[in-house]
Design a protein around this motif. Structure first.
Motif, PDB file in Angstrom:
ATOM      1  N   VAL A 276       0.883  -1.350  -0.120  1.00 25.83           N
ATOM      2  CA  VAL A 276       0.077   0.101   0.137  1.00 25.83           C
ATOM      3  C   VAL A 276       0.893   1.042   0.052  1.00 25.83           C
ATOM      4  O   VAL A 276       1.804   1.486   0.702  1.00 25.83           O
ATOM      5  CB  VAL A 276      -0.930   0.090   1.206  1.00 25.83           C
ATOM      6  CG1 VAL A 276      -1.657   1.327   1.226  1.00 25.83           C
ATOM      7  CG2 VAL A 276      -1.971  -1.202   1.353  1.00 25.83           C
ATOM      8  N   GLY A 277       0.518   2.282  -0.766  1.00 25.65           N
ATOM      9  CA  GLY A 277       1.248   3.220  -0.895  1.00 25.65           C
ATOM     10  C   GLY A 277       2.501   3.204  -1.945  1.00 25.65           C
ATOM     11  O   GLY A 277       3.278   4.343  -2.083  1.00 25.65           O
ATOM     12  N   GLN A 312      -3.777   1.341  -3.221  1.00 27.60           N
ATOM     13  CA  GLN A 312      -4.442   1.663  -1.998  1.00 27.60           C
ATOM     14  C   GLN A 312      -4.862   0.149  -1.533  1.00 27.60           C
ATOM     15  O   GLN A 312      -5.218  -0.723  -2.640  1.00 27.60           O
ATOM     16  CB  GLN A 312      -5.437   2.303  -2.203  1.00 27.60           C
ATOM     17  CG  GLN A 312      -5.332   3.743  -2.581  1.00 27.60           C
ATOM     18  CD  GLN A 312      -6.789   4.777  -2.604  1.00 27.60           C
ATOM     19  OE1 GLN A 312      -7.582   4.510  -2.317  1.00 27.60           O
ATOM     20  NE2 GLN A 312      -6.440   5.999  -3.178  1.00 27.60           N
ATOM     21  N   GLY A 389      -0.743   7.524   1.483  1.00 29.14           N
ATOM     22  CA  GLY A 389      -0.833   5.980   1.425  1.00 29.14           C
ATOM     23  C   GLY A 389      -0.024   5.347   2.537  1.00 29.14           C
ATOM     24  O   GLY A 389      -0.569   4.398   3.084  1.00 29.14           O
ATOM     25  N   ARG A 390       1.297   5.649   2.888  1.00 35.69           N
ATOM     26  CA  ARG A 390       1.728   4.941   4.009  1.00 35.69           C
ATOM     27  C   ARG A 390       2.800   5.970   4.272  1.00 35.69           C
ATOM     28  O   ARG A 390       3.342   7.056   3.912  1.00 35.69           O
ATOM     29  CB  ARG A 390       2.672   3.946   3.434  1.00 35.69           C
ATOM     30  CG  ARG A 390       3.717   4.139   2.167  1.00 35.69           C
ATOM     31  CD  ARG A 390       4.339   2.944   1.457  1.00 35.69           C
ATOM     32  NE  ARG A 390       4.868   1.960   2.522  1.00 35.69           N
ATOM     33  CZ  ARG A 390       4.331   0.942   2.851  1.00 35.69           C
ATOM     34  NH1 ARG A 390       3.166   0.556   2.383  1.00 35.69           N
ATOM     35  NH2 ARG A 390       5.033   0.067   3.594  1.00 35.69           N
ATOM     36  N   SER A 397      -3.561   4.509   4.818  1.00 38.32           N
ATOM     37  CA  SER A 397      -4.774   4.761   4.127  1.00 38.32           C
ATOM     38  C   SER A 397      -5.627   3.601   4.156  1.00 38.32           C
ATOM     39  O   SER A 397      -5.167   2.584   4.835  1.00 38.32           O
ATOM     40  CB  SER A 397      -4.492   4.659   2.387  1.00 38.32           C
ATOM     41  OG  SER A 397      -4.043   3.509   2.064  1.00 38.32           O
TER      42      SER A 397
END
Length: 522
Positions: A276-277, A312, A389-390, A397
């Motif tokens: 993620v991110g 995401q 996102g991270r 997120s």
């Protein structure tokens, strides 16, 4: 009624359930949606007051609902908000100016009607459906009566404008482009895949090739060359696909996607937190597995991914690769349905805590001070975390599905609370005769702000109907309008982006203006 007065949780559950049922009733394809919870709470509370019973919900319940709604709305809008901000900051300044003008008009009209400053400030807060403004005005009985007298019309009228905006949504030119899959019979001699990709830009992805129009289908890479007689498959926007077809050949009667002997595709869910991110390019699927991401579905929207597209949790990737290696790709990406529904408690807890702390910070402005408040602070942190996102190795997120559910739950709770606050006061305003005078003042202010917003955003900033509905809700800082528009558009991201774009500027301007009006005297 005695049972409901003694048991606020039963009252809350009843209001949400009954309000949601009423909101689902559609008349000529128009329904109140979640806003019906507000009116249901108002009606039941006023009914109880007429019987001498006080039906209230604790303030903390309303606060919890508000921050859950604001934070997750920021999460949903974050990816698109900052891109829109670079070109839309003049619109934010314009809305702040409209809010100030609304307060000035309210002051002059209110004075002409013999209304005192505190009541004008409360009517301003209700007419612009902004509870923090009521607190900024002091929350006195006079201000609260003005708020209760104007809030209902303001919400109903704003919902009407949102309906009006959405009626033109089918003409939106800013709608996400429709993607299509296409197979082309190539006539043009020898052109590299890299040259085609550069010529036709990021609006299409070349996925497969059948050399010479016969034999096995293989994956297309930038190093390959397309020649006359080949068949190629691609996915892209209708405009880009049509341009490529006109340039190199014609649409084929064959569909290379159907031949999965040597190349297949699968929809895989991103559920690994450490991805993620990160970007699609950072997945390294081509290097690791000889596979390619050709589509990305986020919520109900299909996107054409580029190497820079941020992932995401819960994104559904359509991946093309060798049939015997897609299982490896699935294990690598995660492909668990939990990726669609995880709450990401680290982001939810720490993000909301940070937002609440930011909302407590006061900023001086001459003799006045203002703060973003709980809603403004959590919206801001949600926007930032949804964008990045991270942070380091920690995903911050939430999946769009989870964020949408939490947002709607928070909204239901807050609307139930807001309805009880207004409902307990509206009878008093009626009994004293103040309601008619205050309501007329509220109509003037509501009409000015909402109509000015509608005209400015539609004709000056050329906003499409879908985004316009969100902009109207943001200018009014009204969660009911956002939720209504989300329900009508199946959570189209343009609604949340429009709402989040104008919300901060409108919120700050309203809080400051309410303090000025309250200090204006009789």
């Amino acid at each position: 009624m005695k049972l409901l007065a003694d048991n606020p949780l039963i009252f809350l559950a009843l209001v949400i359930g009954l309000g949601a049922a009423i909101g689902s009733i559609s008349i000529r394809k128009v329904s109140l949606g979640p806003a019906a919870v507000l009116f249901t709470a108002l009606g039941i509370t006023a009914w109880g007051s007429s019987m001498g019973l006080e039906l209230v919900l604790p303030d903390v319940i309303g606060s919890i609902g508000l921050v859950l709604f604001a934070f997750t709305t920021g999460m949903l809008a974050g990816p698109g908000f900052f891109a829109a901000l670079r070109r839309s900051w003049p619109a934010m300044l314009a809305i702040a100016g409209v809010v100030v003008a609304t307060g000035v008009i309210g002051l002059f009209v209110g004075r002409a009607m013999g209304i005192e400053g505190e009541t004008i400030a409360g009517a301003f807060a209700g007419a612009l459906t902004n509870t923090p403004s009521l607190a900024a005005a002091g929350g006195t009985p006079a201000a609260t009566v003005g708020y209760a007298s104007t809030y209902v019309f303001a919400t109903g009228w704003t919902l009407f404008l949102a309906v009006l905006a959405l009626r033109s949504a089918h003409k939106d030119v800013d709608a996400p482009p429709t993607l299509e899959d296409c197979t082309i019979d190539v006539f043009k001699q020898s052109i590299s895949v890299a040259a085609l990709q550069e010529q036709f830009g990021p609006d299409l992805i070349l996925t497969r090739i059948r050399p010479g129009g016969r034999g096995p289908v293989v994956a297309l890479t930038d190093e390959m060359t397309v020649r006359a007689g080949d068949q190629i498959a691609l996915v892209g926007t209708q405009v880009a696909v049509n341009a490529l077809v006109a340039a190199i050949g014609q649409r084929s009667a064959d569909d290379l996607r159907q031949d999965q002997t040597s190349l297949a595709y699968r929809r895989i869910i991103v559920s690994r937190h450490d991805l993620v991110g990160r970007t699609v390019g950072e997945l390294g699927l081509t290097e690791r597995f000889g596979a390619k991401v050709v589509r990305l579905r986020r919520g109900d929207i299909d996107l054409l991914p580029t190497s820079d597209t941020l992932l995401q949790l819960g994104d559904r990737l359509r991946i093309v690769g060798q049939p015997d290696r897609l299982g490896e790709v699935s294990d690598y990406v995660g492909d668990s349905s939990r990726g669609l529904t995880e709450l990401t408690p680290v982001a939810l807890g720490l993000g909301i805590a940070a937002g609440l702390a930011i909302g407590l910070i006061t900023f001086p402005l001459g003799s006045l001070t203002f703060s973003l408040g709980a809603a403004g602070g959590t919206l801001l942190t949600g926007l930032v975390l949804g964008k990045v996102g991270r942070v380091g190795r920690i995903p911050v997120s939430m999946p769009q599905t989870s964020a949408s559910v939490v947002s709607e739950l928070g909204l239901f709770i807050f609307l139930a609370y807001a309805g009880t606050k207004a409902g307990s006061l509206i009878l008093h305003a009626i009994e004293t005769g103040e309601v008619t005078r205050d309501a007329l003042l509220g109509v003037v202010m509501t009409m000015f702000l909402t109509v000015a917003t509608y005209l400015l955003m539609k004709y000056v900033w050329k906003s499409g109907g879908t985004r316009l509905a969100g902009l109207i809700g943001g200018a009014q800082t009204n969660p009911a309008v956002l939720s209504f528009a989300n329900a009508k558009t199946r959570h189209d991201p343009r609604v949340a982006v429009g709402y989040a774009l104008l919300y901060p500027a409108a919120m700050i301007a309203k809080i400051l203006m309410a303090q000025i009006l309250a200090a204006s005297g009789g």
